[in-house]
Design an enzyme around this catalytic site. Structure first.
Site, PDB file in Angstrom:
ATOM      1  N   ASP A 107       0.868  -1.165   0.000  1.00  8.70           N
ATOM      2  CA  ASP A 107       0.000   0.000   0.000  1.00  8.70           C
ATOM      3  C   ASP A 107       0.913   1.225   0.000  1.00  8.70           C
ATOM      4  OD1 ASP A 107      -2.419   1.589   0.449  1.00  8.70           O
ATOM      5  OD2 ASP A 107      -1.636   1.851   2.475  1.00  8.70           O
ATOM      6  N   ASP A 113      -0.128   5.173   0.992  1.00  3.84           N
ATOM      7  CA  ASP A 113      -0.321   6.151   2.064  1.00  3.84           C
ATOM      8  C   ASP A 113      -0.328   5.476   3.424  1.00  3.84           C
ATOM      9  OD1 ASP A 113      -0.767   8.549   0.403  1.00  3.84           O
ATOM     10  OD2 ASP A 113      -2.525   7.451  -0.289  1.00  3.84           O
TER      11      ASP A 113
END
Length: 222
Positions: A15, A17
Site C-alpha cells: 500500500d 499512504d
C-alpha cells in the site's frame, strides 16, 4: 509481538499512504475543506477516509444532490496541489531499493496521477508496477487490487506479502489470501491485529535469492 513468517515470498505488495509514505496531514487538509463544504462533522468524518478510494468514501455518505465522481475529482485535485509535507516512512527508501524490480508493486487506493505525485514528493521511486484506483472496479476492502497485482507479476497472491496500514487494506489482503505485515508508523492508537507489526522499515532486514524474498528482524546490537 507476532513473529514474522519464516517462509519465502514471490513478491512484496505495498500500500502507499501510511505504508511507504506519510501523506495524512496533506490528505486531511484537503478532506477537511471538502467536508466543511458538505456540512459534515469533520472530527468524526476524517477517520473514515483512509485506505479506500475517494469516490467510495463519498458514495457511501449518500449525500443528496451530489455527483460522487465530480466530488472525488475535486478532492483529488486539492490533494495534488498539497504535497509539501509528504515524507517517506522511516527506512522505506532503502528497503524498496533492495528489492528486485520483478518482485514488488505498489497497490494503492489513490488515483495513479496522485500516487505518482506523492511518491515523487516523498523522494521515493516510481514502482515497476502500480495498481491504482482506476485499475479495479471494486476497491479495498475487496481483494481485486491485490489479486491483479499478483497476476501482473506472474505469481500467486498466496505467495505474496502485503504491507498495509489500514483496516480496509488489511481486509483486502486477507481476502486475497496473502500474508500481511502491518505498518504502524502513522497510527495514533493501537490497531488490534493478529498480523506482525513494525513501526518502520528499519525494523526489518531482507534477504533475496532465487527462492524468493525473506524477512527478518535485525538482531539488537551487542
Amino acid at each position: 509481538m507476532t513473529p514474522l513468517p519464516t517462509r519465502r515470498f514471490a513478491a512484496f505488495l505495498f500500500d502507499m499512504d501510511g505504508t511507504i509514505l506519510s501523506s495524512i496531514a496533506s490528505a486531511e487538509r484537503s478532506w477537511t475543506i471538502w467536508a466543511e463544504r458538505q456540512g459534515l462533522d469533520v472530527p468524526s468524518f476524517l477517520p473514515t477516509i483512509h485506505g479506500v478510494r475517494t469516490v467510495e468514501t463519498i458514495r457511501r455518505l449518500a449525500l443528496p444532490g451530489i455527483d460522487p465522481e465530480a466530488e472525488a475529482a475535486w478532492v483529488t485535485a486539492a490533494e495534488m496541489a498539497d504535497v509539501d509535507d509528504i515524507e517517506p516512512i522511516p527506512g522505506a527508501p532503502a528497503f524498496l531499493a533492495a528489492l528486485p524490480a520483478h518482485a514488488w508493486a505498489v497497490v494503492t487506493s489513490a488515483p495513479r496521477a496522485l500516487a505518482e505525485r506523492r511518491l515523487q514528493a516523498a523522494g521515493l521511486p516510481l514502482p515497476p508496477l502500480m495498481i491504482a484506483a482506476e485499475d479495479v472496479t471494486a476497491g479495498k476492502p475487496a481483494p481485486d487490487c491485490f489479486l491483479l497485482a499478483a497476476e501482473r507479476l506472474g505469481v500467486a497472491a498466496a505467495d505474496c506479502m502485503v504491507f498495509e496500514d489500514a483496516p480496509a487494506g488489511i481486509a483486502a489482503a486477507e481476502a486475497a489470501g496473502a500474508a500481511v505485515i502491518v505498518i504502524t508508523a502513522t497510527h495514533h492508537r493501537t490497531l488490534a491485529t493478529a498480523h506482525p507489526t513494525i513501526a518502520s522499515y528499519d525494523a526489518l532486514s531482507i534477504t533475496t535469492d532465487r527462492d524468493g524474498l525473506a524477512l527478518a528482524r535485525p538482531s539488537p546490537p551487542q
